[in-house]
Enzyme design. Sequence first.
Site, PDB file in Angstrom:
ATOM      1  N   ALA A 179       3.507   3.049  24.638  1.00 22.99           N
ATOM      2  CA  ALA A 179       3.404   4.094  23.632  1.00 22.99           C
ATOM      3  C   ALA A 179       2.033   4.111  22.975  1.00 22.99           C
ATOM      4  O   ALA A 179       1.547   5.164  22.569  1.00 22.99           O
ATOM      5  CB  ALA A 179       4.493   3.902  22.577  1.00 22.99           C
TER       6      ALA A 179
ATOM      7  N   ASP B 266       6.251  -7.460  17.285  1.00 20.16           N
ATOM      8  CA  ASP B 266       6.607  -6.862  18.581  1.00 20.16           C
ATOM      9  C   ASP B 266       6.505  -7.909  19.684  1.00 20.16           C
ATOM     10  O   ASP B 266       5.969  -7.645  20.764  1.00 20.16           O
ATOM     11  CB  ASP B 266       5.704  -5.664  18.884  1.00 20.16           C
TER      12      ASP B 266
ATOM     13  N   LEU C  22      -3.267  -1.363  34.814  1.00 16.63           N
ATOM     14  CA  LEU C  22      -2.476  -2.586  34.711  1.00 16.63           C
ATOM     15  C   LEU C  22      -1.132  -2.354  34.046  1.00 16.63           C
ATOM     16  O   LEU C  22      -0.146  -2.998  34.387  1.00 16.63           O
ATOM     17  CB  LEU C  22      -3.255  -3.647  33.922  1.00 16.63           C
TER      18      LEU C  22
ATOM     19  N   SER D  93       1.038   0.479  30.877  1.00 16.17           N
ATOM     20  CA  SER D  93       0.954   1.552  29.892  1.00 16.17           C
ATOM     21  C   SER D  93       2.136   1.451  28.948  1.00 16.17           C
ATOM     22  O   SER D  93       3.168   0.856  29.275  1.00 16.17           O
ATOM     23  CB  SER D  93       0.923   2.929  30.572  1.00 16.17           C
TER      24      SER D  93
ATOM     25  N   GLY E 139      -0.868   3.296  24.399  1.00 13.61           N
ATOM     26  CA  GLY E 139      -1.952   3.595  25.315  1.00 13.61           C
ATOM     27  C   GLY E 139      -1.741   2.912  26.645  1.00 13.61           C
ATOM     28  O   GLY E 139      -0.644   2.447  26.967  1.00 13.61           O
TER      29      GLY E 139
ATOM     30  N   LYS F 294      -8.221  -1.417  26.952  1.00 12.98           N
ATOM     31  CA  LYS F 294      -7.083  -0.637  26.462  1.00 12.98           C
ATOM     32  C   LYS F 294      -7.578   0.720  25.995  1.00 12.98           C
ATOM     33  O   LYS F 294      -8.392   0.813  25.085  1.00 12.98           O
ATOM     34  CB  LYS F 294      -6.378  -1.361  25.316  1.00 12.98           C
TER      35      LYS F 294
END
EC number: 2.7.11.1
Length: 759
Positions: free
Chosen positions: A225, A340, A221, A223, A227, A244
């Site tokens: 940093a 974030d 789905l 990607s 994972g 994840k």
Amino acid sequence: MPNLLSRNPFHGHHNDHHHDRENSSNNPPQLIRSSKSFLNFIGRKQSNDSLRSEKSTDSMKSTTTTTNYTTTNLNNNTHSHSNATSISTNNYNNNYETNHHHNISHGLHDYTSPASPKQTHSMAELKRFFRPSVNKKLSMSQLRSKKHSTHSPPPSKSTSTVNLNNHYRAQHPHGFTDHYAHTQSAIPPSTDSILSLSNNINIYHDDCILAQKYGKLGKLLGSGAGGSVKVLVRPTDGATFAVKEFRPRKPNESVKEYAKKCTAEFCIGSTLHHPNVIETVDVFSDSKQNKYYEVMEYCPIDFFAVVMTGKMSRGEINCCLKQLTEGVKYLHSMGLAHRDLKLDNCVMTSQGILKLIDFGSAVVFRYPFEDGVTMAHGIVGSDPYLAPEVITSTKSYDPQCVDIWSIGIIYCCMVLKRFPWKAPRDSDDNFRLYCMPDDIEHDYVESARHHEELLKERKEKRQRFLNHSDCSAINQQQPAHESNLKTVQNQVPNTPASIQGKSDNKPDIVEEETEENKEDDSNNDKESTPDNDKESTIDIKISKNENKSTVVSANPKKVDADADADCDANGDSNGRVDCKANSDCNDKTDCNANNDCSNESDCNAKVDTNVNTAANANPDMVPQNNPQQQQQQQQQQQQQQQQQQQQHHHHQHQNQDKAHSIASDNKSSQQHRGPHHKKIIHGPYRLLRLLPHASRPIMSRILQVDPKKRATLDDIFNDEWFAAIAACTMDSKNKVIRAPGHHHTLVREENAHLETYKV
């Protein structure tokens, strides 16, 4: 495996050796109870290294047994160790006789106390058991190698070997320095998780369990940093999850550090339960603990793809903004800051519910039973969404303000379909110009209030226009010749009225729309339904005829703001705007105004020609007059035609002269400005002018560069515009509650391409 517990967990002082000697005498008191092992206390089997072994009631037997063990390791030299036995036995008896009276005089109650461990040391030693030792960790193979290399058992403080340890230290003084290094842990090494003793979370250390419980991993789905995320369908019930897979463990990273980083995100996510926060279900790791897997709720809609379609209506954007803010408010109420926030970390359900994901950068800023805010540090997040203080004050900043800034950037992305700047640094021209003071002071609150009044007036006029159109449809049923006759009779005697009527019905040149009207028209186009398309077209016609009056009636600051907005409507991302179109529009409107005001005779001539054409088309409509009157009318018409031709040539020369003067003025202005004739706007207005008027008051505070002046979550929810937003949500039973007035855009990947839907 860390050395969690020594052989004597409840004896840590040097004076305890005296009690050990007394307890191991030939005639021990009858009240002494041999305690069980500490490991038996926590549910394990009894250890041979217990506090007071049941097998060591007789000191001579224990001493002989320990001496025999020493004799075996020392190349079976029985003669020399028998001497050591006699020496240690004599020393033991002498020490017991000399110290017996001294111990009784001090009131020591080791003999009389029914409990074997000391009460003053039980809790401290229990905490030591759960706290990893700082000493160097040794494996079982290393311990065995050290035993064979020194040819002696590890030093111990157990009650049955005290004198042997003293004798061993006398012969090997260097061996006592490595006592804790040689001490074997009371807990045997295990392949279980290193967090199993200090954490109640059940982590499956076998990725095969993941496949057995949830099935095999599916397509990728996304990607990043931290994972990659893959889809997973459980075969038992067909439920879909998102898994994840964290990044692999680095070579220079310990197992404990890697496990702490991976499980921290799971610990945070598993405690959060809110409609706008993703649900975290489970966590797994492989047998070597080199990889971790986190099972989460699956949301099929990529919010970034939805925004980039450009098909979001104004109501949909506001709904997503409020859902995002509700999720951030919940995180802050739990003492957590995301740090974030971005479009990529937002997903949507098929019902239009927005959810926050990826808590790998989350930080705790408020701990339980504390009122203070713990500052964060480090540059965490994506460049376009970063708050300025993250770069300028890297060592200490409030993470709450960082999340609020990111909310404002996400709203700008939803409205503009692009980032305001690449990064909040001075090297970025867009951000540098944004940090400058405004060229003209702007009152966003007053502007929003005036804009709201303008919208109300336009709605009323739209309604009146609809009513007038209904009446005109009824009047169209009358004979056409009667309506044309009335227009001829009304226009001939009163020429100024005819001019006004002509300008009202069919204006020659329409002024360009201001920024307010452009925004409103675009909003109406986006939010319009098939039933309201006619109203939107009527609204555009009304706004074109009323722009001049609205601009004049506005405040001076507002007029300047609208002028800048008109000038900046087609600006590029750098904020440099071509003002030539604006100046041309103003010149054209001035020319048209002069022509309309000064050329009444020209307009009269046009009206007369219209009357003549109408009369020629319908000769029956002209009233029968005398021949003399007809001749006079023909003469007047000829004279008017001659005057019209003369005036037409005269105005052509005037218009040419004006055109030459305008061109010369433009050339001089271009030469004066230099090669770049684009206007650069400074200050926050260069960004806020592109946002809706109603959102500018609160957005101007959310996007404050100074975090001390930035709006808080309370300020956002108390804002009048934000409080009036109707947002979709879910109840306690996960039932979606849809808000009225908007639909949500969904983007799905079907047949190798994206499909867009509305729900």
